[in-house]
Design an enzyme around this catalytic site. Structure first.
Site, PDB file in Angstrom:
ATOM      1  CE1 TYR A   1      -3.563   2.607   0.712  1.00 21.66           C
ATOM      2  CE2 TYR A   1      -2.205   3.304   2.809  1.00 21.66           C
ATOM      3  CZ  TYR A   1      -3.102   3.797   1.772  1.00 21.66           C
ATOM      4  OH  TYR A   1      -3.964   4.749   1.717  1.00 21.66           O
TER       5      TYR A   1
ATOM      6  CE  LYS B   1      -2.749   5.630  -2.469  1.00 21.21           C
ATOM      7  NZ  LYS B   1      -3.931   6.249  -2.888  1.00 21.21           N
TER       8      LYS B   1
END
Length: 318
Positions: A175, A179
């Site tokens: 994740y 990002k």
């Protein structure tokens, strides 16, 4: 000074494409833009949820101009189909807000074989931007706003030899990588806009700790372990509501003074009014080059502003 929805300037005559506009931060963003007169294209995967969101927008802003376009960011075919539908109706796009995303999901693959989080959070939006780029470069003062997260600070630049972290997969690390890719994409895109002499700008925004659908979706999917359950409880207790959390991306999209290539987020990191945040990591130049290399190789699509601008005929808006 604090910045709120009252500061959103008039948006009449502008076209805004918002991914994930059927709930959470995306819906709050669509509400804010439609409320100021923008025509909002709600690009979303869940048709039933999108219809309910559209009805809410129209109820809160009578006369609001909105439409729904089916978009599954986990499928390049769906992205291409959605982009074609958008371009057919809107040859000029003022705002592209790539808001949709997933967080700390169990290891999985998209329809094209990409790791789920990089595939949805970055590669799907890369493909959408690539397809919509002609409509952005022909629009004066267009903006592309990519939603990132504080998790980007623990991410690593994409490794061309292992972009999906197959050697050491961890849902939170994957994740964070996605990002950081969001942030690097916005920085690289803004550099291209400037180099091409265009007035378009690209920015990033992060919502801090916001009680949106994201945390609940992660827990329901069995991702993120105990940390995900902790964040779900924390955001429900002390997080901002989606209207406040979305202000960072709304400001990045609409504030005439917002500076391209920068990031907007809550004043106190996790909560607070949206302000311009410093970008403090080094090595962005190499990371951006790698991002473009990997994204082109994986999707077969490029984001090349200069070439697109040279091939695009400007036309006055109807």
């Amino acid at each position: 000074m604090s910045w709120s929805l009252a500061d959103v300037p008039e948006q009449s005559g502008r076209v805004a494409v918002v991914t994930g506009a059927n709930g959470g931060l995306g819906l709050a963003t669509a509400l804010a833009l439609a409320g100021q007169g923008a025509h909002v294209v709600m690009a979303a995967r869940d048709a039933a949820k999108a219809a309910l969101a559209r009805d809410r927008i129209r109820a809160e802003s009578p006369g609001a101009s909105v439409e729904i376009v089916a978009l599954d960011l986990g499928s390049l075919a769906s992205v291409e189909l959605a982009a074609g539908q958008i371009l057919a109706a809107h040859p000029a796009i003022d705002l592209l807000i790539t808001n949709a995303g997933v967080m700390a999901m169990p290891q999985g693959r998209t329809a094209d074989g990409f790791e789920t989080q990089l595939g949805v959070n970055h590669l799907g939006h890369w493909a959408l931007t690539s397809h919509l780029l002609p409509a952005l470069v022909r629009t004066r003062d267009a903006r592309v706003v990519t939603v990132t997260s504080g998790a980007q600070h623990t991410g690593r630049p994409l490794d061309p030899a292992d972009p999906f972290r197959l050697r050491d997969y961890d849902p939170w690390r994957a994740y964070a990588d996605s990002k950081l890719a969001n942030r690097h994409f916005a920085q690289g895109l803004d550099r291209q806009f400037r180099a091409a002499g265009l007035s378009a700008r690209a920015l990033t925004a992060h919502p801090g700790m916001t009680n949106s659908d994201l945390q609940a979706t992660t827990v329901a999917a069995g991702g993120g372990g105990s940390a995900a359950r902790f964040f779900l409880v924390a955001t429900r207790r002390i997080g901002m509501d989606t209207e406040r959390g979305a202000l960072s991306q709304v400001r990045a999209a609409t504030d005439p003074r917002a500076v391209g290539g920068t990031m907007y987020g809550p004043r106190w990191s996790t909560v607070g009014a949206p302000v311009r945040r410093r970008l403090v990591r080094r090595g962005d130049d190499q990371a951006i080059r790698l991002l473009w290399q990997v994204s082109r190789q994986l999707t077969g699509l490029d984001v090349d502003v200069a070439r697109t601008a040279a091939q695009t005929t400007w036309a006055p808006r109807p």
